[in-house]
Design a protein around this motif. Sequence first.
Motif, short mmCIF file in Angstrom:
data_model
loop_
_atom_site.label_atom_id
_atom_site.label_comp_id
_atom_site.label_asym_id
_atom_site.label_seq_id
_atom_site.Cartn_x
_atom_site.Cartn_y
_atom_site.Cartn_z
N VAL A 1 -5.06 -4.22 -13.63
CA VAL A 1 -3.90 -4.66 -12.85
C VAL A 1 -3.30 -3.49 -12.09
O VAL A 1 -3.00 -3.58 -10.89
N GLU A 2 -3.15 -2.38 -12.76
CA GLU A 2 -2.55 -1.19 -12.15
C GLU A 2 -3.37 -0.71 -10.95
O GLU A 2 -2.83 -0.42 -9.86
N ILE A 3 -4.69 -0.62 -11.12
CA ILE A 3 -5.56 -0.13 -10.05
C ILE A 3 -5.55 -1.07 -8.86
O ILE A 3 -5.42 -0.64 -7.70
N ASN A 4 -5.68 -2.36 -9.11
CA ASN A 4 -5.70 -3.33 -8.01
C ASN A 4 -4.36 -3.35 -7.27
O ASN A 4 -4.33 -3.47 -6.04
N LYS A 5 -3.27 -3.25 -7.99
CA LYS A 5 -1.96 -3.23 -7.35
C LYS A 5 -1.83 -2.03 -6.42
O LYS A 5 -1.40 -2.16 -5.27
N LYS A 6 -2.20 -0.84 -6.91
CA LYS A 6 -2.08 0.37 -6.09
C LYS A 6 -2.96 0.30 -4.85
O LYS A 6 -2.55 0.69 -3.75
N LEU A 7 -4.19 -0.22 -5.01
CA LEU A 7 -5.11 -0.29 -3.87
C LEU A 7 -4.62 -1.31 -2.84
O LEU A 7 -4.74 -1.10 -1.63
N ALA A 8 -4.07 -2.42 -3.31
CA ALA A 8 -3.50 -3.40 -2.37
C ALA A 8 -2.32 -2.81 -1.62
O ALA A 8 -2.15 -3.04 -0.42
N GLN A 9 -1.50 -2.04 -2.31
CA GLN A 9 -0.35 -1.41 -1.66
C GLN A 9 -0.79 -0.41 -0.59
O GLN A 9 -0.16 -0.31 0.47
N GLY B 1 -16.07 12.07 2.54
CA GLY B 1 -15.96 12.98 1.41
C GLY B 1 -16.08 12.41 0.02
O GLY B 1 -16.05 13.17 -0.96
N MET B 2 -16.21 11.09 -0.14
CA MET B 2 -16.31 10.57 -1.50
C MET B 2 -17.68 10.93 -2.08
O MET B 2 -18.71 10.56 -1.52
N PRO B 3 -17.73 11.64 -3.20
CA PRO B 3 -19.02 12.04 -3.78
C PRO B 3 -19.71 10.87 -4.48
O PRO B 3 -19.08 9.86 -4.80
N GLY B 4 -20.97 11.02 -4.74
CA GLY B 4 -21.71 9.98 -5.45
C GLY B 4 -21.38 9.98 -6.92
O GLY B 4 -20.99 11.00 -7.50
N GLY B 5 -21.51 8.79 -7.53
CA GLY B 5 -21.35 8.69 -8.97
C GLY B 5 -19.94 8.52 -9.48
O GLY B 5 -19.74 8.33 -10.68
N VAL B 6 -18.95 8.59 -8.59
CA VAL B 6 -17.57 8.41 -9.04
C VAL B 6 -17.18 6.94 -8.96
O VAL B 6 -17.88 6.13 -8.34
N TRP C 1 -11.20 7.01 -7.10
CA TRP C 1 -11.27 8.12 -6.13
C TRP C 1 -10.33 7.84 -4.96
O TRP C 1 -9.65 8.75 -4.46
N VAL C 2 -10.30 6.59 -4.52
CA VAL C 2 -9.42 6.22 -3.40
C VAL C 2 -7.95 6.39 -3.79
O VAL C 2 -7.14 6.88 -3.01
N ILE C 3 -7.61 6.00 -5.02
CA ILE C 3 -6.24 6.17 -5.47
C ILE C 3 -5.86 7.65 -5.50
O ILE C 3 -4.74 8.04 -5.17
N GLU C 4 -6.82 8.49 -5.88
CA GLU C 4 -6.57 9.93 -5.94
C GLU C 4 -6.60 10.58 -4.56
O GLU C 4 -6.10 11.70 -4.38
N ASN C 5 -7.21 9.88 -3.59
CA ASN C 5 -7.29 10.40 -2.22
C ASN C 5 -6.83 9.31 -1.25
O ASN C 5 -7.61 8.81 -0.42
N PRO C 6 -5.58 8.91 -1.33
CA PRO C 6 -5.10 7.74 -0.59
C PRO C 6 -5.19 7.85 0.93
O PRO C 6 -5.35 6.85 1.62
N ASP C 7 -5.07 9.06 1.44
CA ASP C 7 -5.08 9.21 2.90
C ASP C 7 -6.42 8.78 3.50
O ASP C 7 -6.48 8.34 4.65
N VAL C 8 -7.51 8.92 2.73
CA VAL C 8 -8.84 8.59 3.25
C VAL C 8 -8.94 7.10 3.55
O VAL C 8 -9.31 6.70 4.65
N ILE C 9 -8.59 6.27 2.57
CA ILE C 9 -8.70 4.82 2.80
C ILE C 9 -7.70 4.37 3.86
O ILE C 9 -7.99 3.49 4.67
#
Length: 804
Positions: A84-92, A29-34, A39-47
């Motif tokens: 820093v914020e984005i990488n921290k959230k994605l690692a978590q 479901g991830m659209p192109g161009g984002v 997008w992953v942070i906003e849709n955490p269940d997908v990753i």
Amino acid sequence: MNKKDFLDFLNQNILILDGATGTELQKRGMPGGVCPEMWVIENPDVIMDIQKDYINAGSNAVYTCTFGGNRIKLSEFGLGDKVVEINKKLAQLSRKAAGEKGLVAGDLAPTGRFVRPFGDMPFEEAVDVYKEQVKGLLEGGVDFFVIETMMDIQEARAALLAVKESCDLPVCVSMTFDESGRTLTGTDSVSALIILQSLGADVVGCNCSTGPQDMIKIIREMKPYAKVPLLAKPNAGLPKLIDGKTRFDMEPEEFGSYIKEFVEAGVNLLGGCCGTSPVYIEQIRKNIEGLKPIPPQPKEICAVASARKTVFVDANEPVVVVGERINPTGKKKLQEELRQGMTSLVRQFAVEQVEKGADILDVNVGMPGIDEKETMVKVVELLSSITDAPLCLDSSSPEVLEAALRIYPGRALINSISAEKVKIEKLLPIAAKYGAAFILLPLGDAGVPKSAGERCKIVEEVFNEASKWGYTKKDVIVDGLVMTVSADQEAAVETLKVIEWCTQSFGCGTIVGLSNVSFGMPERAWINSAFLAMAIGYGLTMAILNPSSDTLMSIKMASDVLKVKDRNSKKYIEHFAALKSDKPQVVEKKDTASPVEKVYDAVVKGDRENIRKYIDDALKDGTEPSIIVDKYLIPAITHVGDLYDRKEYFLPQLIQSAETMKEAFGILEPLLKKEPVDEKGNKVKVILATVKGDIHDIGKNIVGLMLRNYGFEVYDLGKDVSAEEIVKKAKETNAPIIGLSALMTTTMLEMREVVSLVRQEGLNAKIMIGGAVVNADYAKEIGADGYSEDAYGAVKLASKLAGI
């Protein structure tokens, strides 16, 4: 995870990595161009679902979804202040998905810019960019780091240093190689391995670009020299367009059939890249059962490397020649140039020495009246770009050596470290940090020992200290310290004893500088020559000399034949064939080259510093501007293109020559119209764009640079550009050529939409395409007018399509 536990696991097990992330996100479901990271942070269940699937399929580790998580990439979406914020959230998120079953690898990837000396990004800026990302990943709880899909060895070095200077976690570095076995900037697999493992990478490997069959070859090339475990993440074959969708041509079962061969080749970490999914990882798990990794068993040999070439130093290898001429001592012209910040003579000496047979270039810029550190860095950057020869960095200043080692895109040799207290305490830590090999000078605070026995004792003392920093005997080259026989007739004999002891007993390489032995004597060349032959007989592995001396080089070549180091006398035959055929031309070129010939050479060698002087001289000499362009500039850049096609030149040299060409046209612009022009005499316009949904633009940017430097007028629309925007610009500019780029299999279909709309709107523009996922067959299939696999090919194709 600490390094010991990580490496202990790899010695006993194959670590299974995950597969592709981007394509899986798009499937779900991830659209192109984002921005994928946001997008992953906003849709955490997908990753989390994707990574759980990988863990359940057999992955021991998953990569954080931070491929574009650096400041430069995130800034394109207005998120550069949230690294820093984005990488921290994605690692978590990955930490939560992996649970207790799996490890989490902090993923660092290319910024999209090239780092000096191969690009315009300062090295320290690149290090800082990666340190910022590393900080966030550490806060998010990653277990280790993976620096992946690297095309530029210098950018890989910057990322590696960023991790090492931020934490003690294990770090893997994975380069991407093309079908020729080199990266985009020309680094071969063995040189990449030597450079990265010396700098402290815990794992080295490759990913992307190729399928399993070609990647196995790269692993086999690396394994004999690998002191560290090896990593592989191949694609699922090659991308193809099937029923309007991009698919890779290798099914999971076929992918799995290569697993045993990967392990036998020497892989310790194995996963999948483009086109792979959890089903492919499941095949790795099934086919890996019962297989054990082959621990690193590297050859015991000293290796020194530039970004594009490795030189091996060993008793069983040909004697290595270290060119001595880049040294201002006794060279007034070179001294004056360096004071003025010029490097023309450095360039000349480097090229001449390599042409004459130097394997390594000694670089010494120490002299009064200059900033030695600034000058050394400038010279090292220059030489890294214009020659493949590795460098021997020669300075007594720890600060100068560290500055040079930090930015050198290779594994350097340091000249030298002695038993003097300041050298031991300050130079050894620096050498170890950057993984440099070093010349061991057997002298102490009391001076030079007279006897061989005393020198050998110092060698052992210095090596014992070096071993504490991880050095082996094969990382050390002992200088026999030859003194002048005019003052002490025993001097040469004592040096020969040291060489023999190092070769027969201690087990390390040796080097001598020849000029000292004959100082103060008449007919010095005979003493130097005889001493070289004798030293080689005693086991000498390296010699510092002037390679322009035919006598010394001939003795070296003959000695290699007699000691069976030159198989089938190949190098010997080549050497004497060159002496007979090339010498008159070399003399003529050096002494009587005309101004326009110098213009030609400047473009071929990328000598932007002197091109203005040569053009001014040519104009003063009465040469018409059009003659300079038609007879010298264009043939020169055409020759550069031929060298690039033959893989004798790589992207850095290509760009340097193109920049020199651009400079030359800029000088001549008031006097003539630039090429290429259409039938009305106007510059040919080209529209460039990365298609809708694709955010990768490094390839397009290089194409744009090359087209501009060849005189095209380029309208670069950027990345993620819709078909409507491209057509609108084509109408507005009436451009006869449109260039499209795509790096993702999911966006290559957009190229067809652009072609369709261009034809539908009745435009006569020719369309050329490029990118890692497309080829000539795809160009024909979608109705494009041509395909180019690289930047210079794009220039040739654009010229052909424009009819010039």
